[in-house]
Design a protein around this motif. Structure first.
Motif, PDB file in Angstrom:
ATOM      1  N   PHE A 166       0.822  -1.214   0.000  1.00 24.39           N
ATOM      2  CA  PHE A 166       0.000   0.000   0.000  1.00 24.39           C
ATOM      3  C   PHE A 166       0.852   1.259   0.000  1.00 24.39           C
ATOM      4  CE2 PHE A 166      -2.828   3.265   1.693  1.00 24.39           C
ATOM      5  CZ  PHE A 166      -3.990   3.023   0.972  1.00 24.39           C
ATOM      6  N   VAL A 167       1.975   1.217   0.735  1.00 28.00           N
ATOM      7  CA  VAL A 167       2.819   2.421   0.843  1.00 28.00           C
ATOM      8  C   VAL A 167       4.006   2.379  -0.109  1.00 28.00           C
ATOM      9  CG1 VAL A 167       2.154   2.757   3.258  1.00 28.00           C
ATOM     10  CG2 VAL A 167       4.238   1.468   2.719  1.00 28.00           C
ATOM     11  N   ALA A 168       4.003   1.424  -1.037  1.00 26.25           N
ATOM     12  CA  ALA A 168       5.144   1.279  -1.954  1.00 26.25           C
ATOM     13  C   ALA A 168       5.399   2.550  -2.745  1.00 26.25           C
ATOM     14  CB  ALA A 168       4.898   0.103  -2.905  1.00 26.25           C
ATOM     15  N   ASP A 169       4.331   3.218  -3.190  1.00 29.43           N
ATOM     16  CA  ASP A 169       4.500   4.461  -3.958  1.00 29.43           C
ATOM     17  C   ASP A 169       5.173   5.538  -3.117  1.00 29.43           C
ATOM     18  OD1 ASP A 169       3.376   3.288  -6.140  1.00 29.43           O
ATOM     19  OD2 ASP A 169       1.383   4.150  -5.856  1.00 29.43           O
ATOM     20  N   ASP A 170       4.807   5.602  -1.837  1.00 27.47           N
ATOM     21  CA  ASP A 170       5.427   6.585  -0.945  1.00 27.47           C
ATOM     22  C   ASP A 170       6.927   6.308  -0.798  1.00 27.47           C
ATOM     23  OD1 ASP A 170       2.994   7.761  -0.570  1.00 27.47           O
ATOM     24  OD2 ASP A 170       2.569   6.751   1.321  1.00 27.47           O
ATOM     25  N   LEU A 171       7.266   5.030  -0.703  1.00 30.68           N
ATOM     26  CA  LEU A 171       8.678   4.663  -0.570  1.00 30.68           C
ATOM     27  C   LEU A 171       9.453   5.005  -1.846  1.00 30.68           C
ATOM     28  CD1 LEU A 171       8.364   1.188   1.228  1.00 30.68           C
ATOM     29  CD2 LEU A 171       8.861   3.424   2.238  1.00 30.68           C
ATOM     30  N   ASP A 172       8.806   4.774  -2.986  1.00 26.95           N
ATOM     31  CA  ASP A 172       9.455   5.120  -4.262  1.00 26.95           C
ATOM     32  C   ASP A 172       9.695   6.629  -4.355  1.00 26.95           C
ATOM     33  OD1 ASP A 172       9.501   2.498  -5.024  1.00 26.95           O
ATOM     34  OD2 ASP A 172       7.664   2.611  -6.216  1.00 26.95           O
ATOM     35  N   ASP A 173       8.682   7.393  -3.925  1.00 26.64           N
ATOM     36  CA  ASP A 173       8.825   8.853  -3.945  1.00 26.64           C
ATOM     37  C   ASP A 173       9.952   9.305  -3.025  1.00 26.64           C
ATOM     38  OD1 ASP A 173       6.745   8.997  -5.709  1.00 26.64           O
ATOM     39  OD2 ASP A 173       5.235   9.492  -4.199  1.00 26.64           O
ATOM     40  N   LEU A 174      10.040   8.655  -1.855  1.00 18.71           N
ATOM     41  CA  LEU A 174      11.097   9.007  -0.902  1.00 18.71           C
ATOM     42  C   LEU A 174      12.472   8.676  -1.471  1.00 18.71           C
ATOM     43  CD1 LEU A 174      11.916  10.040   1.870  1.00 18.71           C
ATOM     44  CD2 LEU A 174      11.573   7.717   2.771  1.00 18.71           C
ATOM     45  N   ASP A 175      12.587   7.522  -2.125  1.00 17.37           N
ATOM     46  CA  ASP A 175      13.866   7.146  -2.747  1.00 17.37           C
ATOM     47  C   ASP A 175      14.273   8.167  -3.802  1.00 17.37           C
ATOM     48  OD1 ASP A 175      14.240   4.891  -1.239  1.00 17.37           O
ATOM     49  OD2 ASP A 175      13.295   3.538  -2.672  1.00 17.37           O
ATOM     50  N   THR A 176      13.287   8.618  -4.573  1.00 19.09           N
ATOM     51  CA  THR A 176      13.575   9.616  -5.606  1.00 19.09           C
ATOM     52  C   THR A 176      14.063  10.916  -4.987  1.00 19.09           C
ATOM     53  OG1 THR A 176      11.880   8.670  -7.053  1.00 19.09           O
ATOM     54  CG2 THR A 176      12.599  10.923  -7.532  1.00 19.09           C
ATOM     55  N   GLU A 177      13.400  11.350  -3.929  1.00 22.46           N
ATOM     56  CA  GLU A 177      13.790  12.589  -3.253  1.00 22.46           C
ATOM     57  C   GLU A 177      15.190  12.464  -2.650  1.00 22.46           C
ATOM     58  OE1 GLU A 177      10.836  13.619  -0.418  1.00 22.46           O
ATOM     59  OE2 GLU A 177       9.219  13.804  -1.900  1.00 22.46           O
ATOM     60  N   ILE A 178      15.482  11.288  -2.098  1.00 27.74           N
ATOM     61  CA  ILE A 178      16.813  11.064  -1.518  1.00 27.74           C
ATOM     62  C   ILE A 178      17.874  11.125  -2.611  1.00 27.74           C
ATOM     63  CG2 ILE A 178      18.300   9.358  -0.407  1.00 27.74           C
ATOM     64  CD1 ILE A 178      15.835   8.405   1.156  1.00 27.74           C
ATOM     65  N   SER A 179      17.584  10.504  -3.768  1.00 25.47           N
ATOM     66  CA  SER A 179      18.535  10.516  -4.880  1.00 25.47           C
ATOM     67  C   SER A 179      18.800  11.933  -5.371  1.00 25.47           C
ATOM     68  CB  SER A 179      18.006   9.659  -6.031  1.00 25.47           C
ATOM     69  OG  SER A 179      17.864   8.308  -5.638  1.00 25.47           O
ATOM     70  N   VAL A 180      17.718  12.711  -5.483  1.00 25.90           N
ATOM     71  CA  VAL A 180      17.862  14.106  -5.921  1.00 25.90           C
ATOM     72  C   VAL A 180      18.672  14.902  -4.910  1.00 25.90           C
ATOM     73  CG1 VAL A 180      16.608  16.240  -6.387  1.00 25.90           C
ATOM     74  CG2 VAL A 180      15.748  14.072  -7.287  1.00 25.90           C
ATOM     75  N   ALA A 181      18.398  14.670  -3.631  1.00 29.89           N
ATOM     76  CA  ALA A 181      19.119  15.392  -2.582  1.00 29.89           C
ATOM     77  C   ALA A 181      20.610  15.052  -2.602  1.00 29.89           C
ATOM     78  CB  ALA A 181      18.520  15.052  -1.224  1.00 29.89           C
ATOM     79  N   LYS A 182      20.913  13.771  -2.842  1.00 33.19           N
ATOM     80  CA  LYS A 182      22.322  13.368  -2.906  1.00 33.19           C
ATOM     81  C   LYS A 182      23.024  14.019  -4.087  1.00 33.19           C
ATOM     82  CE  LYS A 182      22.085   8.882  -0.571  1.00 33.19           C
ATOM     83  NZ  LYS A 182      22.238   7.404  -0.726  1.00 33.19           N
ATOM     84  N   GLN A 183      22.323  14.070  -5.214  1.00 30.69           N
ATOM     85  CA  GLN A 183      22.909  14.694  -6.403  1.00 30.69           C
ATOM     86  C   GLN A 183      23.209  16.171  -6.167  1.00 30.69           C
ATOM     87  OE1 GLN A 183      20.225  13.971  -9.645  1.00 30.69           O
ATOM     88  NE2 GLN A 183      20.565  11.752  -9.640  1.00 30.69           N
ATOM     89  N   GLN A 184      22.335  16.824  -5.415  1.00 27.39           N
ATOM     90  CA  GLN A 184      22.512  18.254  -5.161  1.00 27.39           C
ATOM     91  C   GLN A 184      23.641  18.538  -4.186  1.00 27.39           C
ATOM     92  OE1 GLN A 184      18.608  19.427  -3.856  1.00 27.39           O
ATOM     93  NE2 GLN A 184      17.818  19.686  -5.931  1.00 27.39           N
ATOM     94  N   THR A 185      24.060  17.516  -3.443  1.00 28.60           N
ATOM     95  CA  THR A 185      25.124  17.728  -2.459  1.00 28.60           C
ATOM     96  C   THR A 185      26.458  17.148  -2.889  1.00 28.60           C
ATOM     97  OG1 THR A 185      24.450  15.681  -1.321  1.00 28.60           O
ATOM     98  CG2 THR A 185      23.498  17.747  -0.524  1.00 28.60           C
ATOM     99  N   THR A 186      26.526  16.592  -4.113  1.00 32.23           N
ATOM    100  CA  THR A 186      27.806  16.066  -4.604  1.00 32.23           C
ATOM    101  C   THR A 186      28.732  17.204  -4.980  1.00 32.23           C
ATOM    102  OG1 THR A 186      26.918  15.900  -6.849  1.00 32.23           O
ATOM    103  CG2 THR A 186      26.758  13.939  -5.463  1.00 32.23           C
ATOM    104  N   PRO A 187      30.055  16.997  -4.895  1.00 33.76           N
ATOM    105  CA  PRO A 187      31.024  18.048  -5.252  1.00 33.76           C
ATOM    106  C   PRO A 187      30.854  18.529  -6.677  1.00 33.76           C
ATOM    107  CG  PRO A 187      32.098  16.284  -4.048  1.00 33.76           C
ATOM    108  CD  PRO A 187      30.704  15.804  -4.331  1.00 33.76           C
ATOM    109  N   ASP A 188      30.596  17.608  -7.635  1.00 31.97           N
ATOM    110  CA  ASP A 188      30.456  18.005  -9.025  1.00 31.97           C
ATOM    111  C   ASP A 188      29.298  18.967  -9.193  1.00 31.97           C
ATOM    112  OD1 ASP A 188      32.557  16.427  -9.672  1.00 31.97           O
ATOM    113  OD2 ASP A 188      31.348  14.728 -10.365  1.00 31.97           O
TER     114      ASP A 188
END
Length: 226
Positions: free
Chosen positions: A199-221
């Motif tokens: 039931f909450v799989a979509d929420d987890l997918d959204d959270l993973d996406t947000e985490i990935s975006v956040a990591k990309q924004q904090t990389t040195p490059d």
């Protein structure tokens, strides 16, 4: 209130239609007194209303006994739900709340059930599932297995497990049944976990996406590009 008004309207309609109908039929077969036509029409309408009001009283008066807060009403309306959908959802979830509360009580009734609850987090997961459905009411259909199969089944199993466990005299067959029941309760607990995860799989997918975006924004490059 709307249902009562509807019954009255249909009752008057039956009376209005039946009186001239009876009058026409009776005139065809012979002369009948006008009062008899009216009486038959009123009697037919009265019978209909009596039966309808009796059935209405037998129906659970959910809305009357469970007023909805302005906050929750807005929540449902913001989700795009009609009045009938809101009524059906709240009625369904009211029954689910009773089931979840009963399960929480049953799982604490005996050491064996407590152990299952501790290992599978049955009570906590069922409560979390309930809250997740309330949060996203338009996805009620995706929780049908949990609401209509798994939750009632585990409640019935735990109830019978408690009942049999309290038998004064237990045979080998009794213990065998209890062992099988405990296994079934454990399996259903795992299934409820899966219901929640799905039931909450979509929420987890959204959270993973947000985490990935956040990591990309904090990389040195990424910082150098900025």
């Amino acid at each position: 209130m709307f249902k009562k008004i509807k019954i009255w309207c249909i009752g008057f309609l039956i009376m209005a239609v039946s009186i001239p109908t009876f009058a026409t039929l009776f005139d065809f077969y012979g002369d009948w007194d006008n009062f008899l036509w009216v009486g038959l029409g009123v009697l037919l309408a009265a019978i209909y209303m009596l039966i309808s009001f009796k059935r209405l009283k037998q129906q659970p008066q959910y809305k009357t006994n469970h007023k909805i807060s302005d906050k929750m009403l807005k929540h449902y309306q913001d989700a795009g739900m009609s009045d009938d959908e809101i009524d059906f959802f709240r009625s369904t979830m009211h029954q689910a709340e009773i089931e979840v509360q009963a399960l929480a009580t049953n799982m604490q009734a005996l050491p064996k059930l407590k152990a299952i609850d501790l290992n599978q987090e049955t009570t906590r997961v069922s409560q979390a599932m309930f809250q997740a459905i309330v949060k996203e009411p338009k996805r009620l259909h995706l929780a049908s297995d949990f609401l209509y199969r798994h939750l009632p089944s585990i409640n019935e199993l735990t109830r019978k497990f408690i009942e049999i466990s309290h038998h004064e005299v237990k045979t080998a067959d009794t213990y065998a049944v209890l062992d099988k029941s405990a296994e079934a309760i454990d399996a259903l607990s795992q299934q409820i976990k899966q219901d929640y995860a799905t039931f909450v799989a979509d929420d987890l997918d959204d959270l993973d996406t947000e985490i990935s975006v956040a990591k990309q924004q904090t990389t040195p490059d990424h910082k150098e590009e900025n």
